[in-house]
Design an enzyme around this catalytic site. Structure first.
Site, PDB file in Angstrom:
ATOM      1  N   TRP A 352      38.144  64.037  89.625  1.00 25.89           N
ATOM      2  CA  TRP A 352      37.069  65.032  89.818  1.00 25.89           C
ATOM      3  C   TRP A 352      35.915  64.763  88.858  1.00 25.89           C
ATOM      4  CZ3 TRP A 352      36.774  70.323  87.107  1.00 25.89           C
ATOM      5  CH2 TRP A 352      37.286  70.257  85.817  1.00 25.89           C
ATOM      6  N   ASP A 353      36.144  63.892  87.895  1.00 27.92           N
ATOM      7  CA  ASP A 353      35.103  63.496  86.949  1.00 27.92           C
ATOM      8  C   ASP A 353      33.831  63.096  87.694  1.00 27.92           C
ATOM      9  OD1 ASP A 353      37.728  63.268  85.901  1.00 27.92           O
ATOM     10  OD2 ASP A 353      37.035  62.023  84.244  1.00 27.92           O
ATOM     11  N   GLU A 495      44.778  71.276  81.677  1.00 28.04           N
ATOM     12  CA  GLU A 495      46.063  70.611  81.943  1.00 28.04           C
ATOM     13  C   GLU A 495      47.139  70.971  80.922  1.00 28.04           C
ATOM     14  OE1 GLU A 495      45.069  66.487  82.443  1.00 28.04           O
ATOM     15  OE2 GLU A 495      44.287  66.819  84.451  1.00 28.04           O
ATOM     16  N   LYS A 608      43.288  72.796  76.924  1.00 27.19           N
ATOM     17  CA  LYS A 608      42.842  71.424  76.680  1.00 27.19           C
ATOM     18  C   LYS A 608      41.325  71.323  76.826  1.00 27.19           C
ATOM     19  CE  LYS A 608      43.740  66.777  78.530  1.00 27.19           C
ATOM     20  NZ  LYS A 608      44.394  66.034  79.614  1.00 27.19           N
ATOM     21  N   GLN A 609      40.794  72.037  77.820  1.00 27.41           N
ATOM     22  CA  GLN A 609      39.385  71.860  78.187  1.00 27.41           C
ATOM     23  C   GLN A 609      38.872  73.091  78.921  1.00 27.41           C
ATOM     24  OE1 GLN A 609      41.420  68.919  80.861  1.00 27.41           O
ATOM     25  NE2 GLN A 609      39.393  68.878  81.783  1.00 27.41           N
TER      26      GLN A 609
HETATM   27  C1  BGC Z   1      41.439  65.502  81.931  1.00 25.92           C
HETATM   28  C2  BGC Z   1      41.059  65.571  83.386  1.00 25.92           C
HETATM   29  C3  BGC Z   1      40.263  64.325  83.742  1.00 25.92           C
HETATM   30  C4  BGC Z   1      41.032  63.076  83.379  1.00 25.92           C
HETATM   31  C5  BGC Z   1      40.237  61.813  83.604  1.00 25.92           C
HETATM   32  C6  BGC Z   1      42.201  64.222  81.675  1.00 25.92           C
HETATM   33  O1  BGC Z   1      42.511  64.119  80.314  1.00 25.92           O
HETATM   34  O2  BGC Z   1      42.241  66.603  81.578  1.00 25.92           O
HETATM   35  O3  BGC Z   1      40.281  66.719  83.640  1.00 25.92           O
HETATM   36  O4  BGC Z   1      39.982  64.331  85.101  1.00 25.92           O
HETATM   37  O5  BGC Z   1      41.383  63.118  82.021  1.00 25.92           O
HETATM   38  O6  BGC Z   1      39.104  61.792  82.821  1.00 25.92           O
END
Ligand code: BGC
Length: 779
Positions: A352-353, A495, A608-609
């Site tokens: 999804w990046d 996550e 995490k984010q």
């Molecule tokens: C993040 C995801 C991201 C992926 C690739 C993961 O660490 O939690 O949101 O899509 O890294 O960058």
């Protein structure tokens, strides 16, 4: 890293390293990496060192090594490799003395330059200059130039060629192929990937000059997956300069523009191009390359920041540089990897990046590229349908990680060590991180409204939005007790919370997706009956629409509590709260896992984010400023920003909330993910989404640009450190030049027409015919 080496015209264009540190090779390899979207070249040195990672990736050439592994971008042959012996001593910076050293990436001309004065262990002194670039004008070419000036007469021997013994951390993706020398000079190596059967044609040729072209004594050699020359007895008089140029090309049977049918034709074509580029020479090739960079990036979407911190201008250029290096704009069957083409991290897969972090940059500045990236998703619908079916759903369930178009889900199943059990941690994202489907729908919708590209909608957009909605409509679970549809057992953007029910981000964006589909089915029915029929045949619109309308208002949308907090999921707010200070102040991300395993982290209020916060950014109209602030205050202190995707989102939101200084601090921290002093963060590759996020922090954040409900808003608010911000965006087929200062903004239409364009500026709708300058802001 040194950011201040550029002066005059090159101010804020150069990123340099001033010392050679063998323990930090990964940083420079990634930060200085070169590429052109067709290929990405990690910036290793010509000579080998322990702990280096020599990578050359060609976009879209995925291969699966074994049945129990996932497909990945294979590490192609190393064409940079050169080993020098100077008066019998191997050129090796870990030996002897370094009198002077600087390696510089010139962002403007996308050229890497290493200058070294080296004293060998036997006391001889040499000045060496290494230059190289990966051509943006001729996507298949790499040019290198090495100049050696000894301070005493020197005998040089050189070993240089094509080395296909490279692997992805030990995994060899290529069969032994054919090797051959042409015209006594042109080395050729043909290799085929083991499972996907993609042919690679590598060619290299050398050119030597000591005042004039010379032909040194040479022997051609071959080894397993390797062809090279041993050149010997080259005598360089004291203070004279020997220049060695090496031209290499890479072609593959996946190259779309080639009309060749057989491996032999591919090889012949590649050989001819190699001859042509050698004939052009380094300087002419470089000139063409610089011109293409200018047209494509620097003159196309320039951003100027006048700031008391030089770093800010450099940071945004660095982001634009790497976005251009990593994006396969030449082929709509390919997309951007989470580490671009700069490292093995995430195996070259797309997440999804792209849609949420990178695509807005292209949507607003280069819609053609944005469209190509969205077309990739459209063409990968077969894998999305398969995934839906395998899971018992309908419609398009996009893979969390994607590779080649019809691969479907390619997320690996096992990840890092679990410090409690000693087993590998299971990666659940490929199974239950499902928001990617609505992220893609959202990006297609955003693209359409920003660009006005109706052709895209007719061919792909309506179908994508409806097919994804079909997935969600089938994914919903009816809860008899509460009489509502829920989405249970998912991973949201955060996550650190797995197997949760009703993740707000997932539920709201799924609801949004279905709502849009209802709108578009209706629009097609009334305004585009032919297209309606076509899509009806494919997607059974009538039945789907009935289902959409039935479920829409019954979808459970977590509600904002009295204190303004929106529950991230059903259980987050009831979990244990611990003191996170230590982890908030961590030097390296993921330090939480030195104390807890994922199962334990799942039970703590720690993120995490951005999760709720990114929902409030994407669907901003649904939440008031007070609610956004309340959620910021609740969630940000619990967010470790352990994903590089997090800081930039927070920066944009801080701008939206009017806290420009906090936004600026977050922008700086986001910029330092790759460019900052931590020398280990970039080892696995560049943080692609973060770079897109940096652009958003500048343009959507400080620049206040937003497409909301189909309308454009431009309301810049600059941080104190900035005197002005100048940028351009594309809006529905025209270019708008924006210049913001602390006091006001001026918006100029580059191609004004009699039809005024409507833009909301600081809360007021303005009809702009050719230009508009706002009133002076009271600050
Ligand atoms: C993040 C995801 C991201 C992926 C690739 C993961 O660490 O939690 O949101 O899509 O890294 O960058």
């Amino acid at each position: 890293m040194n950011y201040t080496t550029g002066t005059g015209d090159l101010q804020n264009w150069l990123v340099s390293e001033d010392g050679f540190r063998p323990e930090w090779l990964g940083k420079g390899e990634t930060v200085f990496s070169l590429g052109n979207g067709y290929m990405g070249l990690r910036s290793v040195t010509e000579e080998h060192y322990a702990n280096e990672t020599r990578n050359l990736f060609v976009a879209g050439t995925f291969n699966k090594f074994a049945a129990n592994e996932v497909t990945e971008l294979p590490n192609a042959a190393d064409v940079l490799w050169m080993e020098f012996k100077l008066n019998g001593v191997r050129f090796d910076l870990t030996q002897g003395k370094i009198h002077a050293y600087r390696r510089t990436l010139n962002l403007k001309q996308a050229e890497l330059i290493r200058e070294v004065t080296w004293e060998s262990p036997n006391g001889d002194v040499f000045e060496l200059v290494f230059k190289r670039f990966v051509s943006m004008a001729n996507l298949h070419s790499i040019a290198q130039r090495v100049s050696i000036t000894p301070k005493q007469q020197t005998v040089l021997t050189l070993t240089s060629g094509i080395n296909g013994q490279t692997t992805n951390s030990g995994v060899q993706h290529f069969l032994e192929g054919d090797k051959r020398l042409y015209d006594g000079r042109f080395m050729q190596q043909i290799q085929t990937t083991t499972e996907s059967g993609i042919d690679f044609a590598f060619h290299s040729v050398h050119h030597f000059m000591l005042n004039e072209t010379i032909e040194p004594k040479s022997i051609i050699k071959m080894d397993r997956r390797k062809i090279f020359f041993d050149y010997s007895d080259m005598i360089i008089p004291q203070d004279e300069t020997l220049t060695i140029e090496k031209y290499s090309t890479i072609f593959t049977s996946r190259d779309k523009e080639l009309t060749v049918e057989t491996t032999e034709e591919l090889a012949n074509h590649a050989l001819n191009v190699t001859k042509e580029i050698e004939a052009m020479g380094y300087d002419r090739l470089l000139e063409e390359h610089i011109q293409t960079w200018n047209e494509l990036v620097w003159e196309h979407a320039p951003i100027a920041i006048e700031s008391n911190a030089m770093f800010d201008q450099l940071a945004i250029r660095f982001a634009q540089y790497h976005l251009a290096v990593m994006t396969p704009k030449h082929d709509n069957r390919m997309n951007v990897g989470a580490k671009g083409l700069s490292g093995e991290g995430y195996k070259g897969h797309t997440f999804w990046d792209t849609e949420i972090f990178i695509l807005p940059y292209y949507t607003y500045t280069n819609p053609k590229i944005a469209r190509s990236l969205l077309e990739y998703r459209y063409q990968s619908l077969s894998g999305a349908h398969r995934k839906a079916k395998e899971n018992g759903y309908e419609g398009a369930m996009f893979p969390w990680e994607s590779a080649w178009l019809d691969d479907g889900e390619v997320t690996p199943i096992w990840g890092a060590a679990d410090i409690v059990t000693g087993e590998a941690t299971k990666i659940w994202s490929g199974f239950i991180e499902q928001h990617i489907t609505s992220d893609i729908a959202f990006a297609a919708w955003q693209y359409y409204h920003v660009t006005g590209d109706q052709d895209f909608m007719d061919r792909y957009g309506y179908e994508l939005l409806i097919d994804t909605a079909k997935f969600w409509a089938s994914r919903l679970e009816w809860d008899e007790e509460t009489k509502r549809y829920e989405i249970n057992e998912v991973v949201g953007p955060d996550e650190y919370k797995e197997h949760v029910d009703n993740n707000a981000f997932t539920n709201y964006t799924a609801h949004w997706n279905i709502n849009k589909a209802i709108e578009y089915v209706e629009l097609l029915r009334t305004d585009k009956p032919e297209l309606f029929e076509q899509l009806n045949d494919k997607l059974d619109l009538e039945t789907a629409d009935e289902r959409f309308r039935h479920v829409l208002d019954l979808i459970y949308l977590p509600q904002v509590r009295e204190d303004g907090v929106l529950p991230q999921d059903d259980t987050y707010l009831q979990k244990e709260i611990i003191d996170l200070t230590k982890y908030k102040n961590q030097e390296n991300v993921g330090s939480l896992f030195l104390d807890y395993n994922l199962e334990q982290v799942n039970e703590i209020q720690v993120s995490k984010q951005a999760d709720v916060m990114i929902l409030m950014y994407l669907l901003e109209d649904l939440f008031s400023a007070d609610v956004k602030r309340a959620n910021w205050n609740y969630y940000e202190p619990k967010t470790l920003h352990d994903s590089s995707l997090s800081l930039s989102t927070h920066s944009v939101l801080a701008s939206d909330l009017g806290d420009q200084e906090l936004a600026y601090d977050l922008f700086r921290r986001a910029s330092e993910i790759d460019l900052g002093p931590n020398m280990k963060t970039s080892d696995a590759g560049i943080h692609a989404a973060s770079l897109g996020g940096i652009w958003q922090a500048v343009v959507n954040g400080f620049g206040g640009v937003r497409m909301a409900g189909g309308k454009l808003r431009i309301s810049p608010m600059l941080p104190k450190a900035w005197t002005s911000l100048t940028f351009s965006i594309d809006w529905q087929g025209e270019t708008l030049d924006v210049k913001a200062t602390q006091e006001k903004v001026t918006i100029t239409r580059r191609q004004p027409t009699d039809d005024a364009v409507t833009i909301e500026v600081y809360g007021e709708e303005r009809l702009i015919v050719d230009a508009f300058t706002s009133e002076v802001l009271s600050v």
